[in-house]
Write an enzyme that holds these catalytic residues in place. Structure first.
Site, PDB file in Angstrom:
ATOM      1  N   HIS A 234      -6.294   0.695 -14.018  1.00 39.53           N
ATOM      2  CA  HIS A 234      -4.903   0.967 -14.246  1.00 39.53           C
ATOM      3  C   HIS A 234      -4.313   2.148 -13.497  1.00 39.53           C
ATOM      4  O   HIS A 234      -3.464   2.203 -12.985  1.00 39.53           O
ATOM      5  CB  HIS A 234      -4.188   0.673 -15.361  1.00 39.53           C
ATOM      6  CG  HIS A 234      -2.950   0.170 -15.186  1.00 39.53           C
ATOM      7  ND1 HIS A 234      -2.251  -0.941 -14.874  1.00 39.53           N
ATOM      8  CD2 HIS A 234      -1.945   0.965 -15.519  1.00 39.53           C
ATOM      9  CE1 HIS A 234      -0.939  -0.808 -14.825  1.00 39.53           C
ATOM     10  NE2 HIS A 234      -0.596   0.358 -15.050  1.00 39.53           N
ATOM     11  N   TYR A 238      -1.395   3.867 -10.450  1.00 36.83           N
ATOM     12  CA  TYR A 238      -0.221   5.089 -10.218  1.00 36.83           C
ATOM     13  C   TYR A 238      -0.734   5.938  -9.185  1.00 36.83           C
ATOM     14  O   TYR A 238       0.059   6.761  -8.721  1.00 36.83           O
ATOM     15  CB  TYR A 238       0.031   5.625 -11.575  1.00 36.83           C
ATOM     16  CG  TYR A 238       0.540   4.647 -12.515  1.00 36.83           C
ATOM     17  CD1 TYR A 238       2.043   4.516 -12.479  1.00 36.83           C
ATOM     18  CD2 TYR A 238      -0.057   3.982 -13.290  1.00 36.83           C
ATOM     19  CE1 TYR A 238       2.632   3.754 -13.050  1.00 36.83           C
ATOM     20  CE2 TYR A 238       0.652   2.887 -14.215  1.00 36.83           C
ATOM     21  CZ  TYR A 238       2.031   2.774 -14.071  1.00 36.83           C
ATOM     22  OH  TYR A 238       2.602   1.933 -14.664  1.00 36.83           O
ATOM     23  N   HIS A 385       2.893 -10.397  -8.276  1.00 33.49           N
ATOM     24  CA  HIS A 385       3.486  -8.989  -8.777  1.00 33.49           C
ATOM     25  C   HIS A 385       2.968  -7.847  -8.002  1.00 33.49           C
ATOM     26  O   HIS A 385       3.803  -7.130  -7.584  1.00 33.49           O
ATOM     27  CB  HIS A 385       2.841  -8.884 -10.225  1.00 33.49           C
ATOM     28  CG  HIS A 385       3.110  -7.408 -10.662  1.00 33.49           C
ATOM     29  ND1 HIS A 385       4.089  -6.844 -11.207  1.00 33.49           N
ATOM     30  CD2 HIS A 385       1.713  -6.758 -11.166  1.00 33.49           C
ATOM     31  CE1 HIS A 385       3.697  -5.554 -11.544  1.00 33.49           C
ATOM     32  NE2 HIS A 385       2.474  -5.367 -11.461  1.00 33.49           N
ATOM     33  N   PHE A 386       1.735  -7.627  -7.713  1.00 34.41           N
ATOM     34  CA  PHE A 386       1.257  -6.441  -7.196  1.00 34.41           C
ATOM     35  C   PHE A 386       1.587  -6.482  -5.660  1.00 34.41           C
ATOM     36  O   PHE A 386       1.281  -5.195  -4.947  1.00 34.41           O
ATOM     37  CB  PHE A 386      -0.237  -6.032  -7.528  1.00 34.41           C
ATOM     38  CG  PHE A 386      -1.184  -7.204  -7.294  1.00 34.41           C
ATOM     39  CD1 PHE A 386      -1.562  -7.023  -5.741  1.00 34.41           C
ATOM     40  CD2 PHE A 386      -2.070  -7.540  -7.991  1.00 34.41           C
ATOM     41  CE1 PHE A 386      -2.708  -7.760  -5.224  1.00 34.41           C
ATOM     42  CE2 PHE A 386      -3.159  -8.460  -7.432  1.00 34.41           C
ATOM     43  CZ  PHE A 386      -3.195  -8.494  -6.096  1.00 34.41           C
ATOM     44  N   HIS A 387       1.872  -7.473  -5.118  1.00 29.53           N
ATOM     45  CA  HIS A 387       2.455  -7.380  -3.540  1.00 29.53           C
ATOM     46  C   HIS A 387       3.886  -6.755  -3.582  1.00 29.53           C
ATOM     47  O   HIS A 387       4.191  -6.142  -2.605  1.00 29.53           O
ATOM     48  CB  HIS A 387       2.353  -8.772  -3.066  1.00 29.53           C
ATOM     49  CG  HIS A 387       0.913  -8.858  -2.493  1.00 29.53           C
ATOM     50  ND1 HIS A 387      -0.224  -9.573  -3.320  1.00 29.53           N
ATOM     51  CD2 HIS A 387       0.324  -8.502  -1.123  1.00 29.53           C
ATOM     52  CE1 HIS A 387      -1.128  -9.489  -2.619  1.00 29.53           C
ATOM     53  NE2 HIS A 387      -1.066  -9.033  -1.300  1.00 29.53           N
ATOM     54  N   ARG A 448      -5.352 -17.317  -8.809  1.00 30.44           N
ATOM     55  CA  ARG A 448      -5.498 -16.486  -7.765  1.00 30.44           C
ATOM     56  C   ARG A 448      -7.020 -16.456  -7.411  1.00 30.44           C
ATOM     57  O   ARG A 448      -8.094 -17.034  -8.129  1.00 30.44           O
ATOM     58  CB  ARG A 448      -5.108 -14.849  -8.425  1.00 30.44           C
ATOM     59  CG  ARG A 448      -6.043 -14.624  -9.365  1.00 30.44           C
ATOM     60  CD  ARG A 448      -5.702 -13.288  -9.975  1.00 30.44           C
ATOM     61  NE  ARG A 448      -5.896 -12.214  -9.084  1.00 30.44           N
ATOM     62  CZ  ARG A 448      -5.867 -10.926  -9.417  1.00 30.44           C
ATOM     63  NH1 ARG A 448      -5.951 -10.437 -10.712  1.00 30.44           N
ATOM     64  NH2 ARG A 448      -6.432  -9.729  -8.752  1.00 30.44           N
ATOM     65  N   ARG A 449      -7.109 -15.901  -6.226  1.00 28.99           N
ATOM     66  CA  ARG A 449      -8.781 -15.366  -6.004  1.00 28.99           C
ATOM     67  C   ARG A 449      -9.495 -16.773  -5.744  1.00 28.99           C
ATOM     68  O   ARG A 449     -10.879 -16.656  -6.265  1.00 28.99           O
ATOM     69  CB  ARG A 449      -9.501 -14.514  -7.177  1.00 28.99           C
ATOM     70  CG  ARG A 449      -9.046 -13.095  -7.278  1.00 28.99           C
ATOM     71  CD  ARG A 449      -9.711 -12.660  -8.153  1.00 28.99           C
ATOM     72  NE  ARG A 449      -9.667 -11.063  -7.799  1.00 28.99           N
ATOM     73  CZ  ARG A 449     -10.319 -10.192  -8.311  1.00 28.99           C
ATOM     74  NH1 ARG A 449     -11.211 -10.501  -9.618  1.00 28.99           N
ATOM     75  NH2 ARG A 449     -10.432  -8.947  -7.945  1.00 28.99           N
TER      76      ARG A 449
END
Lengths: 596, 71, 168
Positions: A234, A238, A385-387, A448-449
């Site tokens: 995580h 950041y 989300h993370f794209h 996913r994946r």
């Protein structure tokens, strides 16, 4: 941007450091191009629009896409940007350029070793593979060189951080009463966070996975190595984000025509990131058996408070941009928006990245909700989300920042600003399509994946539209993103053909509310590092202790599952690999010479 | 205000605004479907939405050129 | 330290939002019995010894109480055992899921019955089963190069049609 202020550029003042920054960016952009190619292959493959690789190779593509983009691209860009920021804001050359070259070389060697190990997954004859994805969960086992390359890369980043702390100490000796410049402040707090975060992955790799892959230990504890991964997994998000924040706080206000709204609040934000980034990793493990609900609850609470620095950033950045717009003559409640330099790809790219980050933040709040998470965990929602976050807020800001920074590093103008503008707008549109399709697919339960989310025994039921339609959206979005990536790389490559020009230098104005308005304690790095460590110990000592107590440091037993059967003896494979790594390194070295 | 040397009139903002609006309109169908359970056929929705957006862009362009002639 | 009053307002609202989120999640996780979280209640075991395990050695569904059932499920490359899992409608089923090899996922498509499956750990999740029907089960964690073929089926049959054991 097209007309410089006439000041000396970064490369005029610090040619050696500028060369380091360019080389780091070069590695980043090579990884970006490869990663983007693998991305579009996946977008077309999993939606069954176009399949030209066997589905077993999909996982090689996916591993390469993940590692090349979120480890190599983001972190090489980060070290380049941070080197620029440290040198620029302390206004002093590096203490010893050999050290700087050494960490860049270590990082590059590590990346090449890991990257080549992954890509050899395409060549079955070699018997080397690392199809373990970005998360490399044991007991799936990659070739030892995968872990070894990662370790070398990490050591490189640690030396980079030490190099920047050394610059700070040297600067501090000459300016004992000055406040740390904001850009350097960002670099130092971010690197402290990185040192703490990488403890997890370093322990997982060096004490467990690498010895295990070499056959030195028999078993590992899959839950333990997984938890150690997320200890790192995580805060690393950041770590990707902080270069974008550095650009939003210190460069974006200038491009908008104004100044940063508040330097003290910026410092508070970065201190909060240092404190809260790490003790939240268990929120990736809400669904893991073997971790008590109470520990998940603590991670959830910390995660929610981690929203605070990003919400504060939204305020400060928008306020700074509005200030810039009003300096440029903008008026009205919203009319000031029209006075902004929307034709500038650096500005528009960062603004669109910020807008998408807001959307990504909201889907992240869903992920963080312990109970709603059950509906979306490991579905396509999560890559959706993370794209938006790393794939747009970070990546698009990095591209936009490059448009502004490149002339400072090369004394050459950008090849084409209109192409740059088109590029950032296409990225935004493509990501809207792809990410929307991913989020919605995830809500329908599509995982996913996976190479083929088309199952024999059942169909996914949809609330509206159809899965086929979402697949088309996803594929079009992914293709647009690939086109955008090519436009970016081509624009940069053609810029290299521009003649050198003098007077392209840009200065960064001080904040409206300067550092002297903030308490000095904010600059006390020792204090914040100590508090951060205490918070990490509070969040992790008990869960890690419980995992080890339940099933031991090396787990309850179980075999290793190498992702390929090793056909040859270790010696033969090592020999072949050394040859191919050597050849690649020679190529990289040759190109780096040209860039320099 | 018009004398401000920093103020540069461009149509870049129109392009960006148009793209952002297009994304919002695109997402609107998802909102209708997911939150309100209204299943609008994409074959109808997207061409109509595109036509409206292009119409808006043409109208904006026409208005702006009229405005600049008067100004 | 000078903070603009709008910024103070924004800070206050942000904190309110965060506290609101924490409160709703807490209520959802603790205050409502409908959602049970995956915790550390399950046992640990050696994945290589699964075949000798009293329950996982022959995985299946068994009745443990008045309209309460226990379903023992083994995930392995690249299948779920048993397949299909057959349970009667309008009951409470506790799934005990473990892995014989690598990390897998277990999710009943279209529901929030979802857990990670980690070798050495037993995931325990209790699910309210309502109407009869068929639900797909997917492995949602990459588990090797045949991952995309790993699926299962949950068959919910009317109580009077349930034959009380494995459908295999």
């Amino acid at each position: 941007m097209s007309t410089g202020s006439g000041a000396a550029t970064f490369v005029d003042r610090y040619p050696e450091e500028a060369s380091i920054v360019r080389q780091a960016f070069f590695v980043a952009f090579v990884a970006f191009g490869l990663g983007a190619l693998f991305g579009v292959i996946q977008a077309l493959h999993r939606t069954d629009i176009l399949r030209f690789i066997p589905s077993t190779d999909y996982y090689t593509v996916l591993t390469a896409h993940g590692v090349l983009l979120v480890i190599v691209f983001t972190i090489f860009f980060l070290v380049g940007l941070f080197q620029w920021a440290i040198t620029r804001s302390f206004d002093r050359p590096v203490e010893d350029i050999r050290i700087t070259k050494a960490w860049l070389a270590l990082m590059s060697v590590g990346s090449v070793v890991t990257g080549v190990t992954i890509l050899l997954g395409f060549v079955d004859e070699v018997g080397i593979s690392a199809d373990v994805l970005f998360t490399f969960y044991a007991p799936l086992q990659a070739h030892p060189l995968f872990y070894a390359g990662l370790a070398v890369f990490l050591v490189g980043t640690w030396i980079a951080g030490a190099d920047w702390f050394r610059s700070w100490l040297a600067w501090n000796a000459e300016h004992p009463d000055d406040r740390i410049p904001l850009q350097a402040f960002v670099v130092l707090t971010t690197m402290l966070m990185w040192y703490i975060a990488t403890i997890g992955v370093a322990v997982a790799v060096l004490f467990f996975l690498l010895p295990w892959s070499l056959g030195l230990i028999e078993t590992v504890n899959p839950l333990l190595t997984r938890t150690l991964f997320w200890f790192f997994g995580h805060p690393v998000v950041y770590f990707w984000l902080m270069p974008a924040y550095l650009l939003w706080y210190t460069v974006l206000p200038k491009i908008a025509g104004g100044r940063l709204f508040s330097d003290p609040l910026a410092r508070v934000v970065f201190v909060l990131f240092l404190l809260l980034s790490t003790p939240v990793g268990i929120h990736h493990q809400y669904l893991d058996p073997g971790i008590a609900e109470s520990f998940k609850f603590i991670a959830m609470t910390n995660t929610m408070f981690l929203l605070l620095p990003s919400l504060l950033t939204a305020f400060t950045v928008v306020a700074s941009v509005e200030h810039g717009a009003r300096q440029r003559g903008g008026t009205g409640l919203f009319g000031w928006l029209r006075a902004l330099p929307w034709r500038d790809p650096a500005f528009t790219g960062m603004m669109l990245a910020g807008l998408m980050f807001a959307a990504g933040g909201f889907s992240g709040m869903i992920n963080a909700g312990m109970n709603i998470n059950y509906l979306v965990h490991n579905t396509l929602w999560v890559p959706g989300h993370f794209h938006l976050t790393v794939g747009t807020a970070v990546a698009l800001t990095m591209m936009a920042g490059t448009y502004w920074l490149w002339p400072q590093l090369t004394n050459r103008r950008l090849y084409s600003r209109p192409i740059g503008l088109l590029q950032v707008v296409v990225w935004f549109g493509g990501m809207a399509l792809m990410s929307n399709a991913m989020h919605v697919s995830g809500l329908y339960g599509i995982p996913r994946r996976t190479a083929e989310p088309q199952y024999q025994g059942f169909d996914f039921s949809t609330a509206f539209g159809s899965v086929a339609e979402l697949n088309v959206q996803l594929a079009i979005g992914g293709t647009l993103l690939f086109v955008s990536a090519l436009l970016f790389l081509a624009n940069l490559a053609f810029s290299w053909g521009n003649p050198t020009t003098s007077g392209l230098g840009q200065t960064l104005p001080p904040a409206l509310s300067g550092p002297d308005d903030s308490p000095r304690v904010l600059d006390n790095m020792r204090l914040w590092a100590a508090i951060a460590l205490v918070l990490v110990a509070l969040a992790y000592a008990l869960p890690l202790g419980a995992i080890v107590a339940d099933s031991g440091l090396f787990g309850p037993g179980g075999d290793a599952y190498p992702v390929t059967v090793v056909l040859n003896s270790v010696a033969v494979t090592a020999e072949r690999l050394t040859a191919s790594v050597g050849a690649t390194l020679a190529d990289v070295g040759g190109v780096l010479e040209v860039i320099r | 205000m018009t004398g401000n040397p920093l103020r540069i009139e461009t149509s870049g903002g129109v392009l960006v605004g148009f793209v952002v609006l297009a994304v919002v309109v695109f997402e609107l169908r998802t909102v209708l479907g997911m939150l309100f359970g209204i299943d609008v056929s994409g074959v109808v929705y997207f061409p109509v939405a595109l036509a409206v957006l292009v119409g808006l862009l043409v109208a904006e362009n026409a208005l702006r050129s009229v405005g600049s002639k008067e100004g | 330290m000078h903070i603009h009053q709008y910024e103070k307002l924004w800070l206050g609202l942000s904190l309110l939002l965060i506290v609101g989120f924490v409160a709703t999640v807490t209520y959802g996780a603790v205050g409502t019995p409908a959602i049970s979280m995956i915790g550390d209640d399950g046992d640990t075991l050696n994945p290589n010894a699964i075949d000798d395990h009293p329950e996982f050695g022959d995985p299946g569904v068994e009745k443990v109480g008045e309209s309460e059932y226990a379903a023992y499920v083994v995930a392995r490359q690249f299948m779920f055992q048993p397949d299909p899992i057959v349970v009667p409608a309008n009951t409470t089923v506790t799934f005990y899921v473990t892995s014989a090899d690598v990390i897998h996922g277990f999710s009943v498509v279209g529901t929030n019955a979802n857990t990670m499956v980690i070798p050495g750990e037993v995931a325990e999740l209790t699910v309210e089963i309502n109407d009869p029907g068929e639900y797909g089960i997917v492995c949602h964690e990459y588990c090797g190069n045949g991952h995309h073929g790993m699926e299962g089926l949950l068959k919910v049959v009317p109580a009077d049609e349930y034959d009380g054991g494995d459908a295999e």
